[in-house]
Structures are given as structure tokens and as C-alpha cells.
Design an enzyme around this catalytic site. Structure first.
Site, PDB file in Angstrom:
ATOM      1  N   GLN A   1      72.932   8.215  41.017  1.00 22.04           N
ATOM      2  CA  GLN A   1      72.064   9.395  40.986  1.00 22.04           C
ATOM      3  C   GLN A   1      70.691   9.142  41.620  1.00 22.04           C
ATOM      4  OE1 GLN A   1      70.830  11.173  37.187  1.00 22.04           O
ATOM      5  NE2 GLN A   1      71.723  13.084  37.864  1.00 22.04           N
TER       6      GLN A   1
ATOM      7  N   ARG B   1      74.799  22.002  45.885  1.00 16.07           N
ATOM      8  CA  ARG B   1      75.629  22.918  45.113  1.00 16.07           C
ATOM      9  C   ARG B   1      75.212  22.865  43.632  1.00 16.07           C
ATOM     10  NH1 ARG B   1      81.273  19.331  44.741  1.00 16.07           N
ATOM     11  NH2 ARG B   1      80.807  18.539  42.647  1.00 16.07           N
ATOM     12  N   GLY B   2      75.870  23.665  42.803  1.00 13.25           N
ATOM     13  CA  GLY B   2      75.685  23.560  41.349  1.00 13.25           C
ATOM     14  C   GLY B   2      74.261  23.812  40.913  1.00 13.25           C
ATOM     15  N   GLU B   3      73.736  22.894  40.117  1.00 14.85           N
ATOM     16  CA  GLU B   3      72.396  23.084  39.565  1.00 14.85           C
ATOM     17  C   GLU B   3      71.479  21.894  39.862  1.00 14.85           C
ATOM     18  OE1 GLU B   3      72.193  24.848  35.697  1.00 14.85           O
ATOM     19  OE2 GLU B   3      70.411  23.709  35.137  1.00 14.85           O
ATOM     20  N   ASP B   4      71.950  20.705  39.548  1.00 13.61           N
ATOM     21  CA  ASP B   4      71.046  19.561  39.649  1.00 13.61           C
ATOM     22  C   ASP B   4      70.758  19.179  41.097  1.00 13.61           C
ATOM     23  OD1 ASP B   4      69.501  17.543  38.200  1.00 13.61           O
ATOM     24  OD2 ASP B   4      70.854  16.127  39.163  1.00 13.61           O
ATOM     25  N   SER B   5      71.784  19.137  41.952  1.00  8.27           N
ATOM     26  CA  SER B   5      71.527  18.783  43.358  1.00  8.27           C
ATOM     27  C   SER B   5      70.668  19.863  44.018  1.00  8.27           C
ATOM     28  CB  SER B   5      72.829  18.578  44.130  1.00  8.27           C
ATOM     29  OG  SER B   5      73.653  19.718  44.057  1.00  8.27           O
TER      30      SER B   5
ATOM     31  N   ASP C   1      76.959  18.956  34.473  1.00  9.50           N
ATOM     32  CA  ASP C   1      76.631  18.863  33.044  1.00  9.50           C
ATOM     33  C   ASP C   1      76.072  17.470  32.728  1.00  9.50           C
ATOM     34  OD1 ASP C   1      78.102  21.461  32.480  1.00  9.50           O
ATOM     35  OD2 ASP C   1      79.704  20.233  33.318  1.00  9.50           O
TER      36      ASP C   1
ATOM     37  N   TYR D   1      81.272  22.899  47.454  1.00  9.83           N
ATOM     38  CA  TYR D   1      82.643  23.168  47.009  1.00  9.83           C
ATOM     39  C   TYR D   1      83.463  23.521  48.247  1.00  9.83           C
ATOM     40  CZ  TYR D   1      79.865  23.775  42.751  1.00  9.83           C
ATOM     41  OH  TYR D   1      78.972  23.583  41.724  1.00  9.83           O
TER      42      TYR D   1
ATOM     43  N   TYR E   1      79.985  17.356  38.202  1.00 12.06           N
ATOM     44  CA  TYR E   1      78.967  16.398  37.750  1.00 12.06           C
ATOM     45  C   TYR E   1      77.686  17.040  37.216  1.00 12.06           C
ATOM     46  CZ  TYR E   1      81.989  13.348  40.393  1.00 12.06           C
ATOM     47  OH  TYR E   1      83.092  12.678  40.849  1.00 12.06           O
TER      48      TYR E   1
HETATM   49  O1  TRH Z   1      78.792  18.782  40.514  1.00 12.30           O
HETATM   50  P1  TRH Z   1      78.255  20.149  40.416  1.00 12.30           P
HETATM   51  O2  TRH Z   1      78.977  21.179  41.123  1.00 12.30           O
HETATM   52  O3  TRH Z   1      78.144  20.489  38.911  1.00 12.30           O
HETATM   53  C1  TRH Z   1      78.064  21.641  38.157  1.00 12.30           C
HETATM   54  C2  TRH Z   1      79.243  21.770  37.236  1.00 12.30           C
HETATM   55  O4  TRH Z   1      80.322  22.280  37.963  1.00 12.30           O
HETATM   56  C3  TRH Z   1      78.902  22.626  36.092  1.00 12.30           C
HETATM   57  O5  TRH Z   1      80.001  22.895  35.259  1.00 12.30           O
HETATM   58  C4  TRH Z   1      78.273  23.891  36.580  1.00 12.30           C
HETATM   59  O6  TRH Z   1      77.914  24.615  35.509  1.00 12.30           O
HETATM   60  C5  TRH Z   1      77.044  23.539  37.362  1.00 12.30           C
HETATM   61  O7  TRH Z   1      77.412  22.737  38.479  1.00 12.30           O
HETATM   62  C6  TRH Z   1      76.250  24.718  37.811  1.00 12.30           C
HETATM   63  O8  TRH Z   1      76.747  20.182  40.994  1.00 12.30           O
HETATM   64  P2  TRH Z   1      75.351  19.568  40.518  1.00 12.30           P
HETATM   65  O9  TRH Z   1      74.810  20.327  39.355  1.00 12.30           O
HETATM   66  O10 TRH Z   1      74.516  19.518  41.700  1.00 12.30           O
HETATM   67  O11 TRH Z   1      75.663  18.088  40.029  1.00 12.30           O
HETATM   68  C7  TRH Z   1      75.940  17.045  40.894  1.00 12.30           C
HETATM   69  C8  TRH Z   1      75.305  15.762  40.393  1.00 12.30           C
HETATM   70  O12 TRH Z   1      75.801  14.667  41.125  1.00 12.30           O
HETATM   71  C9  TRH Z   1      73.792  15.742  40.542  1.00 12.30           C
HETATM   72  O13 TRH Z   1      73.206  15.121  39.426  1.00 12.30           O
HETATM   73  C10 TRH Z   1      73.582  14.863  41.778  1.00 12.30           C
HETATM   74  C11 TRH Z   1      74.704  13.901  41.638  1.00 12.30           C
HETATM   75  N1  TRH Z   1      75.138  13.211  42.859  1.00 12.30           N
HETATM   76  C12 TRH Z   1      75.027  11.815  42.885  1.00 12.30           C
HETATM   77  O14 TRH Z   1      74.523  11.211  41.937  1.00 12.30           O
HETATM   78  N2  TRH Z   1      75.491  11.164  43.980  1.00 12.30           N
HETATM   79  C13 TRH Z   1      76.052  11.790  45.038  1.00 12.30           C
HETATM   80  O15 TRH Z   1      76.451  11.130  46.014  1.00 12.30           O
HETATM   81  C14 TRH Z   1      76.129  13.206  45.002  1.00 12.30           C
HETATM   82  C15 TRH Z   1      76.713  13.933  46.170  1.00 12.30           C
HETATM   83  C16 TRH Z   1      75.676  13.884  43.890  1.00 12.30           C
END
Ligand code: TRH
Length: 377
Positions: free
Chosen positions: A255, A271-275, A17, A193, A15
Site C-alpha cells: 500500500q 477505482r473504488g474509494e481508497d485509490s 474495505d 474494473y 481491496y
Molecule cells: O479494490 P477496490 O475496488 O475496492 C472497493 C471494494 O470493492 C469495496 O467493496 C467497495 O465498496 C469500494 O471499492 C468502493 O478499490 P479501492 O478502494 O481503491 O482499494 C484498493 C486498495 O488497494 C487501495 O488501498 C490501494 C491499494 N493498492 C495497493 O496497495 N497496491 C496496488 O498495486 C494497487 C493497484 C492498489
């Protein structure tokens, strides 16, 4: 000044990207009155973040953003004033042709991944000339003044503080998810993850002196959790207890509500970037499961962040945090480092709030992008 923006998002996996581009798009509209079209190649990843979205729509309006399915066959489209290519997702050939034909050149920005590495500020804002005459600018999010900053809505910290000062708001939010923790329980959210280190962390929490209530949104860590619990399923909302540890599965929330979840917890695993960024704005101690990259490039990123984050922490607390983050990202034994973090808890908690305040002094990424465009024209 209102400009038109095309943001391109290719969903590689998970999620992140769509999480970043959707957040950016919303903020450009809401705070900067820009006209934003968000092109997404896989709307299935969008719906969990914005449940009212229609997965089958070629075009739809959500919160003032025009969300478009990025089709395999590119249609004739007018080029926007600013073109954001998120995470080097490769613009459609037809769009590139239209960019070349545009009388007034569009500003083409490649929005890069977040990194705390030193070189980032040196590369932020640099142009790259292409053989076809088009110019692309590199825009790097980051943690120091020479970078593009972090995504942060203008009223985010104010909203968090209001939520924190209103115990009823937290209670109502948690109850809406079916969460009723014991009053003295340490509340933890777990978004990660797959991780072989999870069992040892759960063991440590189950053997802990005080109660812990672990909230696990649906996702990739669920398999490891079920294995440790020794059960085949954990229905959403259902609670399992092992020693001092209560485990509860949560639905994936929209979100905006994910922030409420982070603000409601005492500790957030992300994890990832946004969270990861949102957990920093939550001002709580956190644990980052970084997205794995080839040739272990993610370890360099992880340590670069830790080096920055350490400033102001005592050696003991810095050791505890590093120990925990390293163990988690190596899928290794977590018990000792978790207990190390618990011993320094007040200091680590105060530091998380301080870090959040310091980071909030920087211009946020959406603001920086708008300014970048203004300076460019
Ligand atoms: O989901 P991620 O692991 O995403 C990414 C991708 O894998 C991408 O390709 C990679 O390059 C990047 O990580 C580093 O983790 P992230 O970035 O934290 O994204 C999760 C999104 O989901 C974030 O916007 C928060 C949202 N979210 C919700 O809206 N509700 C929820 O209940 C949860 C758990 C998360």
C-alpha cells in the site's frame, strides 16, 4: 490521551474495505498513539497490501496495529473505548452483548462510504438509537467542512513533494518495478474494473502524437487489456508496444508503494474509494472508475464529485473531464474525450494540484475521529 480502538472490517470484495481500515488503523497508531485492534474476516485481501502479514494468523502485530482474524465463532473479548464498524459491516452478536454489558459505554461509530453528495454533511455525526439501548454514530468521510474529511497522513504532501524533487527517487522506484519509460513519455497508471471502453482509449493513445507508457497493476482490467493487445498473457514487467503506446504489467505493490506509483505518473486511472482519494493527494489529473451500485446510485455520486471538482475549471476543461469520466464509467468510446483532455492538459494538471491543496486544508479523517471521541467523552 490513549484510547483503545476496535476496527471491524468485512471484506466484501476487492481491496477497498481492507484498504481504508488498514490505512486508518496505521494512522491512529502512528500519529495519535492509539491502541488499535483491526478485525478482518478475510486476511487474503490484507496480504497484498501488507506482504509481510501472515494469512493464517489468528493474531499478529503489523506496524503497531494488532491485526486479528475475525472468527466465525466470536470469542469473549474486552470491548474497546471506540468501536469502528466499517461500512455497516455488522458487529458480531457476542461483541454487541459485551458492549451492552460494558460499564462505561463505548463510542460506536459506523464509518460510511465516501460521497460528495450534499446530504452527507447533514448526516455526519448523527446518532441512531437502537431498540437494545445501544447508540451508533454515523461518521461520513467527505470533501467539505461539515464532513469527517479524507484519510491523509500528516506528512503525506511533504513526502510527495520530496519525492517529486528527487528525480533519482522516482527512477529508483520505477526501476525496482522494471519500468524504464522513454524520457518524453506520458506515464499513466491504470487501476480499474473490467471496462468495455478500454479498447477505444488504448486506440487513441496508440495513435497519439507523443509516446505514452501505460502501467497496469495486476487486476480486473487485465482481460480487456490482453484482448486489445491480442495476446493471451502479459507477464509481470513485460512490455508490449502498439504505435505510440507502450503497455507494461506491474505486480500489485504494497500500500505504501502504491502512492509512489501514483506520484511517479502524469495521469492516474483509479477505482473504488481508497485509490481514488490517494490519486487526489497525488495532485495529478485522474480518472475515476467508480464502484458500481444498485439502481445506478453510483452515477449520482460520480456527478456530485464532478460538480465539486469543476469549481475553478474553464468550461472547456470541465467538459473534457466530464466527457472522459462519463465515457469511462459507461464503458463507452473514449477517443474523443481523451483528446479533449489532452488539449486542456496544462489547465487540468494545475487544477489537480490546486484541488489537492484545497482539500488538504481540511482536518483529515483520523484526526477528525480522534477529536470526535474526545468531544464525546
Ligand atoms: O479494490 P477496490 O475496488 O475496492 C472497493 C471494494 O470493492 C469495496 O467493496 C467497495 O465498496 C469500494 O471499492 C468502493 O478499490 P479501492 O478502494 O481503491 O482499494 C484498493 C486498495 O488497494 C487501495 O488501498 C490501494 C491499494 N493498492 C495497493 O496497495 N497496491 C496496488 O498495486 C494497487 C493497484 C492498489
Amino acid at each position: 490521551m490513549k484510547a483503545s480502538w476496535d476496527i471491524f472490517c468485512s471484506v466484501v470484495d476487492n481491496y477497498g474495505d481492507i484498504g481504508v481500515t488498514w490505512r486508518l488503523a496505521r494512522q491512529l497508531v502512528a500519529e495519535h498513539q492509539q491502541g488499535v485492534r483491526l478485525w478482518v474476516d478475510d486476511l487474503r485481501a490484507f496480504v497484498p497490501l501488507c506482504p509481510e502479514a501472515d494469512v493464517g494468523a489468528a493474531q499478529q502485530w503489523q506496524q503497531g496495529v494488532e491485526v486479528c482474524q475475525w472468527p466465525a465463532q466470536w470469542p469473549a473479548t474486552e470491548v474497546a473505548d471506540v468501536v469502528v464498524e466499517a461500512f455497516a459491516c455488522k458487529l458480531p452478536e457476542g461483541y454487541l452483548q459485551a458492549m451492552k454489558a460494558r460499564e462505561k459505554p463505548a463510542l460506536w461509530i459506523n464509518l460510511e462510504y465516501l460521497s460528495a453528495e450534499d446530504w452527507v454533511s447533514g448526516c455526519h455525526g448523527l446518532p441512531s438509537m437502537r431498540p437494545d439501548g445501544l447508540k451508533r454514530m454515523f461518521f461520513f468521510p467527505g470533501f467539505d467542512a461539515g464532513t469527517g474529511g479524507l484519510l491523509r497522513e500528516a506528512d503525506l504532501l511533504q513526502r510527495r513533494h520530496a519525492f517529486e524533487q528527487d528525480p533519482q527517487a522516482k527512477q529508483v522506484f520505477l526501476q525496482g518495478l522494471g519500468v524504464c519509460p522513454a524520457h518524453n513519455a506520458r506515464l499513466i497508471s491504470l487501476f480499474a474494473y473490467e471496462n468495455t471502453g478500454l479498447a477505444s482509449w488504448l486506440d487513441a493513445m496508440a495513435a497519439g502524437a507523443g509516446p505514452t507508457h501505460l502501467l497496469v497493476p495486476q487486476g480486473r482490467i487485465m482481460g480487456d487489456l490482453l484482448q486489445w493487445l491480442g495476446i493471451e498473457q502479459l507477464p509481470l514487467g513485460a512490455v508490449e508496444q502498439r504505435g505510440a503506446l507502450t503497455v507494461q504489467a506491474l505486480p500489485f505493490v504494497r500500500q505504501e508503494d502504491y502512492d509512489h506509483l501514483l506520484w511517479s505518473c502524469d495521469f492516474n486511472a483509479v477505482r473504488g474509494e481508497d485509490s481514488f482519494v490517494r490519486a487526489q493527494w497525488a495532485g495529478r489529473p485522474l480518472l475515476w472508475h467508480i464502484y458500481e451500485q444498485e439502481e445506478d446510485a453510483h452515477w449520482v455520486k460520480l456527478n456530485a464529485f464532478l460538480d465539486l471538482y469543476f469549481k475553478g475549471l474553464s468550461p472547456q476543461a470541465a467538459r473534457a473531464v466530464t466527457g472522459l469520466w462519463h465515457a469511462w464509467n459507461a464503458g463507452a468510446e473514449m477517443g474523443e474525450s481523451w483528446n479533449g483532455v489532452l488539449q486542456c492538459w496544462p489547465e487540468i494538471a494545475a487544477h489537480a494540484e490546486q484541488w489537492c491543496l484545497e482539500q488538504s486544508l481540511q482536518a483529515d479523517l483520523a484526526q477528525a475521529l480522534v477529536l470526535f471521541y474526545r468531544n464525546w467523552i
